[in-house]
Design a protein around this motif. Sequence first.
Motif, PDB file in Angstrom:
ATOM      1  N   ALA A 158       0.836  -1.210   0.000  1.00 15.11           N
ATOM      2  CA  ALA A 158       0.000   0.000   0.000  1.00 15.11           C
ATOM      3  C   ALA A 158       0.867   1.254   0.000  1.00 15.11           C
ATOM      4  CB  ALA A 158      -0.933  -0.008   1.203  1.00 15.11           C
ATOM      5  N   ARG A 159       2.075   1.167   0.560  1.00 11.78           N
ATOM      6  CA  ARG A 159       2.916   2.371   0.560  1.00 11.78           C
ATOM      7  C   ARG A 159       3.899   2.375  -0.623  1.00 11.78           C
ATOM      8  NH1 ARG A 159       7.387   2.334   5.483  1.00 11.78           N
ATOM      9  NH2 ARG A 159       8.814   0.851   4.533  1.00 11.78           N
ATOM     10  N   GLY A 160       3.783   1.373  -1.495  1.00 18.10           N
ATOM     11  CA  GLY A 160       4.558   1.409  -2.731  1.00 18.10           C
ATOM     12  C   GLY A 160       5.840   0.602  -2.733  1.00 18.10           C
ATOM     13  N   ASP A 161       6.082  -0.178  -1.688  1.00 19.81           N
ATOM     14  CA  ASP A 161       7.274  -1.041  -1.695  1.00 19.81           C
ATOM     15  C   ASP A 161       7.041  -2.230  -2.628  1.00 19.81           C
ATOM     16  OD1 ASP A 161       8.785   0.476   0.088  1.00 19.81           O
ATOM     17  OD2 ASP A 161       7.959  -0.522   1.845  1.00 19.81           O
ATOM     18  N   PHE A 162       8.146  -2.773  -3.153  1.00 15.17           N
ATOM     19  CA  PHE A 162       8.057  -3.965  -4.002  1.00 15.17           C
ATOM     20  C   PHE A 162       8.318  -5.190  -3.120  1.00 15.17           C
ATOM     21  CE2 PHE A 162      10.168  -7.274  -6.504  1.00 15.17           C
ATOM     22  CZ  PHE A 162       9.166  -7.534  -7.432  1.00 15.17           C
ATOM     23  N   VAL A 163       7.389  -6.147  -3.139  1.00 16.63           N
ATOM     24  CA  VAL A 163       7.476  -7.302  -2.242  1.00 16.63           C
ATOM     25  C   VAL A 163       7.477  -8.604  -3.031  1.00 16.63           C
ATOM     26  CG1 VAL A 163       6.302  -8.579  -0.388  1.00 16.63           C
ATOM     27  CG2 VAL A 163       6.226  -6.076  -0.406  1.00 16.63           C
ATOM     28  N   VAL A 164       8.383  -9.508  -2.658  1.00 15.77           N
ATOM     29  CA  VAL A 164       8.270 -10.897  -3.105  1.00 15.77           C
ATOM     30  C   VAL A 164       8.010 -11.734  -1.857  1.00 15.77           C
ATOM     31  CG1 VAL A 164       9.424 -12.875  -4.170  1.00 15.77           C
ATOM     32  CG2 VAL A 164       9.851 -10.563  -5.037  1.00 15.77           C
ATOM     33  N   VAL A 165       6.903 -12.480  -1.877  1.00 13.52           N
ATOM     34  CA  VAL A 165       6.599 -13.370  -0.758  1.00 13.52           C
ATOM     35  C   VAL A 165       7.265 -14.717  -1.002  1.00 13.52           C
ATOM     36  CG1 VAL A 165       4.733 -14.708   0.328  1.00 13.52           C
ATOM     37  CG2 VAL A 165       4.457 -12.246  -0.050  1.00 13.52           C
ATOM     38  N   PHE A 166       7.897 -15.238   0.042  1.00 12.89           N
ATOM     39  CA  PHE A 166       8.536 -16.552  -0.015  1.00 12.89           C
ATOM     40  C   PHE A 166       7.858 -17.385   1.069  1.00 12.89           C
ATOM     41  CE2 PHE A 166      11.704 -19.762   0.773  1.00 12.89           C
ATOM     42  CZ  PHE A 166      12.404 -19.904  -0.410  1.00 12.89           C
ATOM     43  N   ASP A 167       7.101 -18.409   0.666  1.00 13.66           N
ATOM     44  CA  ASP A 167       6.271 -19.124   1.644  1.00 13.66           C
ATOM     45  C   ASP A 167       6.128 -20.573   1.187  1.00 13.66           C
ATOM     46  OD1 ASP A 167       3.827 -17.872   3.767  1.00 13.66           O
ATOM     47  OD2 ASP A 167       3.831 -19.996   3.198  1.00 13.66           O
ATOM     48  N   SER A 168       6.177 -21.500   2.121  1.00  8.81           N
ATOM     49  CA  SER A 168       6.019 -22.921   1.766  1.00  8.81           C
ATOM     50  C   SER A 168       4.551 -23.258   1.506  1.00  8.81           C
ATOM     51  CB  SER A 168       6.541 -23.803   2.896  1.00  8.81           C
ATOM     52  OG  SER A 168       5.671 -23.672   4.013  1.00  8.81           O
ATOM     53  N   LEU A 169       3.647 -22.388   1.938  1.00  8.77           N
ATOM     54  CA  LEU A 169       2.194 -22.597   1.881  1.00  8.77           C
ATOM     55  C   LEU A 169       1.745 -23.786   2.727  1.00  8.77           C
ATOM     56  CD1 LEU A 169       1.219 -21.708  -1.821  1.00  8.77           C
ATOM     57  CD2 LEU A 169       1.245 -20.241   0.198  1.00  8.77           C
TER      58      LEU A 169
END
Length: 327
Positions: free
Chosen positions: A22-33
């Motif tokens: 929401a504040r404009g950062d670029f995110v990559v999520v790393f998750d095993s799910l």
Amino acid sequence: MRILVTGGAGYIGSHTTALLRARGDFVVVFDSLELGYRQAIGDTPLVVGNTRDGALVKQVIGDHKLEAVIHFAAYKAAGESMTSPAKYFDNNVQGSLRLMEAACQAGARQFVFSSTAAVYGAPKTLPVRESDDLRPENPYGESKLIVERMLKWFGTCYGLRSVILRYFNAAGAALDGENGEDPRYVQNLIPVVMNVATGRTPMLRVFGTDYPTPDGTGIRDYIHVDDLARAHLNALDYLRAGGVTTTLNCGYGHGYSVREVLESVQRVAGKRLEIREEPRREGDPPALVAGAERIRKVLGWEPRLDDLDGIVRTALRWEERLQRSPW
Ligand code: UD1
């Protein structure tokens, strides 16, 4: 900023991911799910993997030119850790070590770590401050403390700067009712009471009514998940401005008993709930309340949602939403 969020599809991770984006950062999520949900992160880029896979972590950080890591991915059931300690040391310690190593090798040297009030064990005095004795009473708390200690050495030896956030009791759900913790798989008080309020389970088991507290039940410092998530953004800003490695409690600085939580849920839901009084649960301290001054001073963080009924209202709205259309 460009950030890797491990465990970003989990409860606190997904709330933080939403605020970052929401504040404009670029995110990559790393998750095993394994315990996370794709639905919790919308269209955020997702890499499915385990943090023990250092080569994959390194590749993801390099490919996306990520500068910082927020590390949520871990097991967190204190009770289970007493029966399966190896599972906790393997995932929480080994997974963190491989991740930290990969982050350093790939050049992402700003790190925010999800620690826990369980590192204190049963504190002698309250509120408990960051400098107080660390005596975890279960392998879960110990696994987090080991990572805290490794992080300090990674700071000294590799220049990895970190903010260690010791969470008290995260609770509640997104204000829009569209994200929250899955109450089917957790044994924490608020989701358990939600299950009773919505009829999924018949009664609340109150673990211990003979604690040395005003009403005999355990006291905890419940912090709304959005306030907690925001602390991670403040932590990143602090690191970006050159801040040194630091450890901060995340709580409001006051607590509520099990009976007070129950009363709040009854008020908000508008009905009486069945309870059964049971013996104390093994490893539960009587009371845990954060000394909450340091985080204000160091990060400039201030609570916005410090209201038990408000927390419960968001949790109930989320529970009702999940019953209508389960994830
Ligand atoms: C525990 C861990 C914490 C971890 C958190 C998330 C410890 C001391 N704490 O928090 O580190 O991050 O889980 O998994 O290891 N209660 C009932 N009935 C219930 C459930 C809970 O009476 O069905 C009571 C407990 O006895 C306690 C309070 O409610 O007094 C809060 O319990 P819970 O929500 O499970 O959190 P913690 O045990 O504080």
